[in-house]
Design a protein around this motif. Structure first.
Motif, mmCIF file in Angstrom:
data_model
loop_
_atom_site.group_PDB
_atom_site.id
_atom_site.type_symbol
_atom_site.label_atom_id
_atom_site.label_comp_id
_atom_site.label_asym_id
_atom_site.label_seq_id
_atom_site.Cartn_x
_atom_site.Cartn_y
_atom_site.Cartn_z
ATOM 1 N N GLN A 1 -13.526 -21.552 33.694
ATOM 2 C CA GLN A 1 -13.122 -22.805 33.961
ATOM 3 C C GLN A 1 -11.247 -22.091 34.306
ATOM 4 N N VAL B 1 -11.295 -20.085 37.420
ATOM 5 C CA VAL B 1 -10.510 -20.435 38.397
ATOM 6 C C VAL B 1 -9.318 -21.114 38.638
ATOM 7 N N LEU B 2 -8.877 -21.834 36.804
ATOM 8 C CA LEU B 2 -7.568 -22.470 38.038
ATOM 9 C C LEU B 2 -6.490 -21.130 38.372
ATOM 10 N N LEU C 1 -3.691 -18.511 44.086
ATOM 11 C CA LEU C 1 -3.168 -18.894 45.775
ATOM 12 C C LEU C 1 -2.494 -19.768 46.603
ATOM 13 N N ALA C 2 -2.014 -20.568 45.641
ATOM 14 C CA ALA C 2 -1.976 -21.678 46.326
ATOM 15 C C ALA C 2 -0.522 -21.838 46.175
ATOM 16 N N ILE D 1 -6.583 -19.161 39.815
ATOM 17 C CA ILE D 1 -7.294 -18.029 40.700
ATOM 18 C C ILE D 1 -6.635 -19.222 41.772
ATOM 19 N N GLU D 2 -7.185 -20.422 41.448
ATOM 20 C CA GLU D 2 -6.497 -21.655 42.097
ATOM 21 C C GLU D 2 -4.899 -21.679 42.091
ATOM 22 N N ASN D 3 -4.381 -21.307 41.177
ATOM 23 C CA ASN D 3 -3.005 -21.458 41.059
ATOM 24 C C ASN D 3 -2.196 -20.327 41.686
#
Length: 92
Positions: A30, A33-34, A40-41, A36-38
């Protein structure tokens, strides 16, 4: 949902991820994933900011001279390099 497997990760990096996940009460998966999301954003926002900054420059240089005249003035302002022409001269 897709799966991602990461091999040969450095032990120190894994331990840092594990500590960070524990502090946030998440699993390592988790947490990754967080992260990577942060990333990319943020990357998209940074790219958009840079694009907008570049577009703001568009048309900001106003000059009455023609492009040919500007190039001519730049070239005429250059000096010729004479370094290395005298065989006996080691330094300028």
């Amino acid at each position: 949902m897709a799966n991602l497997q990461v091999r040969d990760i450095d032990d120190r990096l894994y331990e840092a991820l594990k500590r960070r996940a524990e502090m946030e009460h998440r699993s390592v998966s988790q947490e990754v994933v967080l992260l990577i999301e942060n990333y990319l954003a943020h990357d998209n926002k940074e790219s958009e900011r840079k694009t907008l900054s570049f577009l703001e420059l568009s048309g900001s240089w106003v000059d009455d001279r023609s492009p040919e005249k500007i190039v001519e003035e730049i070239r005429s302002s250059r000096t010729k390099n004479t370094r290395g022409r005298d065989a006996d001269e080691l330094f300028d």
